[in-house]
Write a protein that holds these residues in place. Structure first.
Motif, PDB file in Angstrom:
ATOM      1  N   ASP A 170       0.835  -1.202   0.000  1.00 50.14           N
ATOM      2  CA  ASP A 170       0.000   0.000   0.000  1.00 50.14           C
ATOM      3  C   ASP A 170       0.871   1.252   0.000  1.00 50.14           C
ATOM      4  OD1 ASP A 170      -2.330   1.487  -0.034  1.00 50.14           O
ATOM      5  OD2 ASP A 170      -2.676   1.341   2.129  1.00 50.14           O
ATOM      6  N   VAL A 171       0.280   2.358  -0.449  1.00 57.79           N
ATOM      7  CA  VAL A 171       0.904   3.680  -0.404  1.00 57.79           C
ATOM      8  C   VAL A 171      -0.148   4.669   0.080  1.00 57.79           C
ATOM      9  CG1 VAL A 171       0.428   3.987  -2.880  1.00 57.79           C
ATOM     10  CG2 VAL A 171       2.062   5.496  -1.727  1.00 57.79           C
ATOM     11  N   GLN A 172       0.239   5.534   1.020  1.00 57.02           N
ATOM     12  CA  GLN A 172      -0.664   6.544   1.571  1.00 57.02           C
ATOM     13  C   GLN A 172       0.120   7.829   1.834  1.00 57.02           C
ATOM     14  OE1 GLN A 172      -4.014   6.220   2.162  1.00 57.02           O
ATOM     15  NE2 GLN A 172      -4.076   4.072   1.503  1.00 57.02           N
ATOM     16  N   THR A 173      -0.595   8.952   1.926  1.00 56.71           N
ATOM     17  CA  THR A 173       0.018  10.191   2.381  1.00 56.71           C
ATOM     18  C   THR A 173      -0.708  10.685   3.631  1.00 56.71           C
ATOM     19  OG1 THR A 173      -1.385  11.593   0.992  1.00 56.71           O
ATOM     20  CG2 THR A 173       0.731  10.860   0.052  1.00 56.71           C
ATOM     21  N   ILE A 243       6.153   7.173  -7.465  1.00 57.80           N
ATOM     22  CA  ILE A 243       4.727   7.219  -7.111  1.00 57.80           C
ATOM     23  C   ILE A 243       4.018   8.180  -8.056  1.00 57.80           C
ATOM     24  CG2 ILE A 243       3.050   7.753  -5.313  1.00 57.80           C
ATOM     25  CD1 ILE A 243       5.370   7.261  -3.288  1.00 57.80           C
ATOM     26  N   THR A 294      -6.390   8.514  -7.142  1.00 60.03           N
ATOM     27  CA  THR A 294      -5.722   7.365  -6.530  1.00 60.03           C
ATOM     28  C   THR A 294      -4.268   7.320  -6.964  1.00 60.03           C
ATOM     29  OG1 THR A 294      -7.762   6.071  -6.457  1.00 60.03           O
ATOM     30  CG2 THR A 294      -5.689   4.847  -6.343  1.00 60.03           C
ATOM     31  N   SER A 296      -0.548   5.571  -7.589  1.00 59.67           N
ATOM     32  CA  SER A 296      -0.034   4.271  -8.034  1.00 59.67           C
ATOM     33  C   SER A 296       1.466   4.234  -7.755  1.00 59.67           C
ATOM     34  CB  SER A 296      -0.292   4.057  -9.530  1.00 59.67           C
ATOM     35  OG  SER A 296      -1.679   4.033  -9.791  1.00 59.67           O
ATOM     36  N   TRP A 297       1.884   3.202  -7.069  1.00 55.94           N
ATOM     37  CA  TRP A 297       3.293   3.097  -6.643  1.00 55.94           C
ATOM     38  C   TRP A 297       3.967   1.953  -7.387  1.00 55.94           C
ATOM     39  CZ3 TRP A 297       4.445   0.050  -1.621  1.00 55.94           C
ATOM     40  CH2 TRP A 297       5.838  -0.023  -1.409  1.00 55.94           C
ATOM     41  N   GLU A 318      -3.103   2.838  -4.398  1.00 58.05           N
ATOM     42  CA  GLU A 318      -3.470   3.285  -3.053  1.00 58.05           C
ATOM     43  C   GLU A 318      -4.801   2.667  -2.640  1.00 58.05           C
ATOM     44  OE1 GLU A 318      -4.590   7.605  -0.953  1.00 58.05           O
ATOM     45  OE2 GLU A 318      -4.277   7.424  -3.127  1.00 58.05           O
ATOM     46  N   SER A 319      -4.848   2.159  -1.422  1.00 59.76           N
ATOM     47  CA  SER A 319      -6.089   1.572  -0.933  1.00 59.76           C
ATOM     48  C   SER A 319      -7.023   2.663  -0.403  1.00 59.76           C
ATOM     49  CB  SER A 319      -5.792   0.563   0.180  1.00 59.76           C
ATOM     50  OG  SER A 319      -5.249   1.216   1.313  1.00 59.76           O
ATOM     51  N   GLU A 325      -4.110  14.023  -2.136  1.00 64.50           N
ATOM     52  CA  GLU A 325      -2.940  13.669  -1.337  1.00 64.50           C
ATOM     53  C   GLU A 325      -2.425  14.892  -0.595  1.00 64.50           C
ATOM     54  OE1 GLU A 325      -2.740  10.590  -1.145  1.00 64.50           O
ATOM     55  OE2 GLU A 325      -3.970  10.223  -2.914  1.00 64.50           O
TER      56      GLU A 325
END
Length: 326
Positions: A170-173, A243, A294, A296-297, A318-319, A325
């Motif tokens: 997962d990737v988040q900010t 990302i 969304t 994407s990483w 990203e979930s 962001e």
């Protein structure tokens, strides 16, 4: 010393600390004291050492890696030890027969090495693990240190066998300023499937504390803006990949964070990497529109787990619900 008696009589000087000592003789008669004569040959008082050497730490590290405790089947590796003794450590050997064929008494040599912040004074030569070791196995090994008066001490440990490549999860900010604008203190959180070798993210990094970095957001023009993470001198991209931020209005021109002022930083906690943005070098940052998007990483294959398995480079979205962001 404590002796003050006629030269013809036996003299016991006690207690005397361990070390190398010399003794001289001088004449004394009533209130008269003569000059001291020549000193005799040095006398060595040995340490009264009956305790085994203390082995504070042992570890196995794959060749070329920076993380202790995991290797792949068939991998080349080294075993390390931190051993000390008042009399001095004479020899250090390791029984690695559960990991490498015939390695029942592998000699370690003295030197100076640091792995993940732990200092080691002994290391073996390069060894090769048995290729048939199964994934998930934890074979044991024992290190024996013998001091210079013959006392022996031991320390045992295990190493994890890992044949599975890490994957992106997962990737988040996380915003620390104006929502929708990249600001100092904002965080990018990257989650992998397992713990990583910190040196594969930033060369030479032990994973202790944080590593200084520079974050770039490249203006995508008509395409999406892209975030990448570079080393502290902004010359080598780290192993965190790139990302796609999912939209094109985070910057109106290329921006860097941490190249001047407060630095950007990378932190590692097991399988989670947190990148914190430093001071921006530009006013080209913009506040993104309110519609969601969304990220994407795409990870880099240069990132490895602790055993040295290269990360899978599958693009990971990203979930959660679409959002802005930062």
């Amino acid at each position: 010393g404590a002796c003050a008696t006629a030269a013809s009589s036996p003299c016991l000087d006690s207690p005397v600390p361990a070390g190398t000592w010399t003794y001289g003789v001088r004449g004394v008669l009533a209130s008269w004291t003569g000059s001291e004569g020549p000193t005799g040959a040095p006398v060595v008082v040995p340490v009264n050492d009956v305790a085994p050497p203390a082995i504070a730490a042992v570890g196995i590290v794959r060749s070329g890696g920076g993380a202790e405790g995991a290797i792949r089947p068939g991998a080349t590796y080294y075993v390390y030890a931190d051993a000390a003794d008042p009399s001095g450590v004479g020899t250090v050997r390791a029984d690695l027969s559960a990991i490498s064929t015939g390695a029942t008494a592998v000699a370690l040599s003295s030197g100076s090495w640091v792995v993940e912040g732990i200092a080691y004074g002994w290391r073996s030569g390069a060894l090769v693990a048995v290729s048939s070791l199964p994934d998930g196995a934890t074979p044991g090994y024992t290190v024996t240190a013998i001091d210079r008066v013959g006392n022996a001490g031991q320390r045992s440990s295990t190493v994890r066998i890992d044949a599975v490549a890490p994957t992106p999860v997962d990737v988040q900010t996380v915003s620390a300023g104006t929502v929708g604008r990249a600001d100092a203190g904002d965080r990018v959180v990257l989650t992998f499937s397992e713990s990583l070798d910190p040196a594969s993210i930033v060369g030479g990094w032990s994973g202790k504390g944080t590593a200084s970095a520079v974050v770039r957001i490249t203006d995508g023009g008509t395409g999406n803006d892209v975030l990448t993470v570079w080393n502290s001198s902004n010359t080598v991209q780290t192993g965190l990949g790139s990302i796609d931020l999912g939209r094109s209005d985070y910057v109106s021109g290329n921006a860097t964070f941490g190249a001047g002022g407060a630095v950007s930083s990378i932190g590692l906690a097991g399988a989670v990497v947190t990148v914190t943005l430093g001071t921006s070098n530009t006013s080209s940052r913009t506040i993104a529109g309110t519609s969601g998007a969304t990220m994407s990483w795409t990870p880099a294959a240069t990132t490895t787990d602790r055993a040295g398995n290269a990360c899978v480079t599958t693009v990971t979205a990203e979930s959660g619900a679409t959002d802005r962001e930062f």
